[in-house]
Design an enzyme around this catalytic site. Sequence first.
Site, PDB file in Angstrom:
ATOM      1  N   CYS A 216       0.864  -1.188   0.000  1.00  6.70           N
ATOM      2  CA  CYS A 216       0.000   0.000   0.000  1.00  6.70           C
ATOM      3  C   CYS A 216       0.901   1.239   0.000  1.00  6.70           C
ATOM      4  CB  CYS A 216      -0.980  -0.023   1.172  1.00  6.70           C
ATOM      5  SG  CYS A 216      -0.224  -0.011   2.811  1.00  6.70           S
TER       6      CYS A 216
ATOM      7  N   ASN B 144       2.241   1.397   4.493  1.00  9.07           N
ATOM      8  CA  ASN B 144       2.499   0.133   5.222  1.00  9.07           C
ATOM      9  C   ASN B 144       2.206   0.256   6.718  1.00  9.07           C
ATOM     10  OD1 ASN B 144       5.253  -2.118   5.961  1.00  9.07           O
ATOM     11  ND2 ASN B 144       3.239  -2.700   5.239  1.00  9.07           N
TER      12      ASN B 144
ATOM     13  N   CYS C 162      -1.539   0.757   7.439  1.00 10.02           N
ATOM     14  CA  CYS C 162      -2.985   0.463   7.524  1.00 10.02           C
ATOM     15  C   CYS C 162      -3.363  -0.778   6.718  1.00 10.02           C
ATOM     16  CB  CYS C 162      -3.813   1.656   7.052  1.00 10.02           C
ATOM     17  SG  CYS C 162      -3.620   3.136   8.074  1.00 10.02           S
ATOM     18  N   ARG C 163      -3.471  -0.643   5.401  1.00  9.46           N
ATOM     19  CA  ARG C 163      -4.071  -1.710   4.604  1.00  9.46           C
ATOM     20  C   ARG C 163      -3.180  -2.931   4.415  1.00  9.46           C
ATOM     21  NH1 ARG C 163      -5.153   2.061  -0.321  1.00  9.46           N
ATOM     22  NH2 ARG C 163      -3.259   2.955   0.617  1.00  9.46           N
ATOM     23  N   SER C 164      -1.937  -2.722   3.939  1.00  7.84           N
ATOM     24  CA  SER C 164      -1.108  -3.910   3.692  1.00  7.84           C
ATOM     25  C   SER C 164      -0.725  -4.633   4.984  1.00  7.84           C
ATOM     26  CB  SER C 164       0.117  -3.591   2.821  1.00  7.84           C
ATOM     27  OG  SER C 164       0.978  -2.673   3.435  1.00  7.84           O
TER      28      SER C 164
ATOM     29  N   ASP D  88      -8.300   3.524   1.042  1.00  5.23           N
ATOM     30  CA  ASP D  88      -7.394   3.979   2.105  1.00  5.23           C
ATOM     31  C   ASP D  88      -8.219   4.495   3.293  1.00  5.23           C
ATOM     32  OD1 ASP D  88      -5.455   5.077   3.667  1.00  5.23           O
ATOM     33  OD2 ASP D  88      -4.489   6.198   2.045  1.00  5.23           O
TER      34      ASP D  88
END
Length: 169
Positions: free
Chosen positions: A19, A22, A24-26, A137
């Site tokens: 993402c 690195n 939040c999402r990944s 995001d």
Amino acid sequence: MPSAPPPILPGRYRVALVCLGNICRSPVADVVLSAQVAEGGLDDRVEVVSAGTGDWHVGEPMDHRAAATLTSAGYDASRHRAQQYAVSWFSECDLVLAMDGSNLADLRALAPDDADPARLRLFRDFDPDEPGGEVPDPYYGGPGGFTDVLEMVERTCVALTTAIAAAVS
Ligand code: 4NP
């Protein structure tokens, strides 16, 4: 449902989740996919890594809202430390999965000419409910964004784990 490309080294598989920051999402996808890979007994053959295209948060733990969402759902969010994606990962990873279209464009711009395009794609290409969707995001939004991310990540990781299992078997 796409299949996972064959491993570079037979019997081993390394998948990178990418993402922007690195945090939040990944990291959420990393923790969930790692858990599912372990549950499937594949952790001796499959390595899950994650990174951001940006370097702002390198060395930091994941966002506290991401960690709280994972912890509430029974995952261990404590081990993550943010790292930045390195160009060498294109030759070291069997599959590089971007969380959104902007992350994918950034990765394509970084990729060497000899990088295999079949190994770089959107994470949600593996989402059975909305293939090709983006993981939005959640960084600037409310806590509900993190719950939404976890839900789509869990669903996508089930199909992704099945695809990776087929590629390494
Ligand atoms: P992520 O979210 O890409 O899911 O980790 C973000 C984290 C940090 C920033 C942007 C997005 N940031 O601008 O610092």
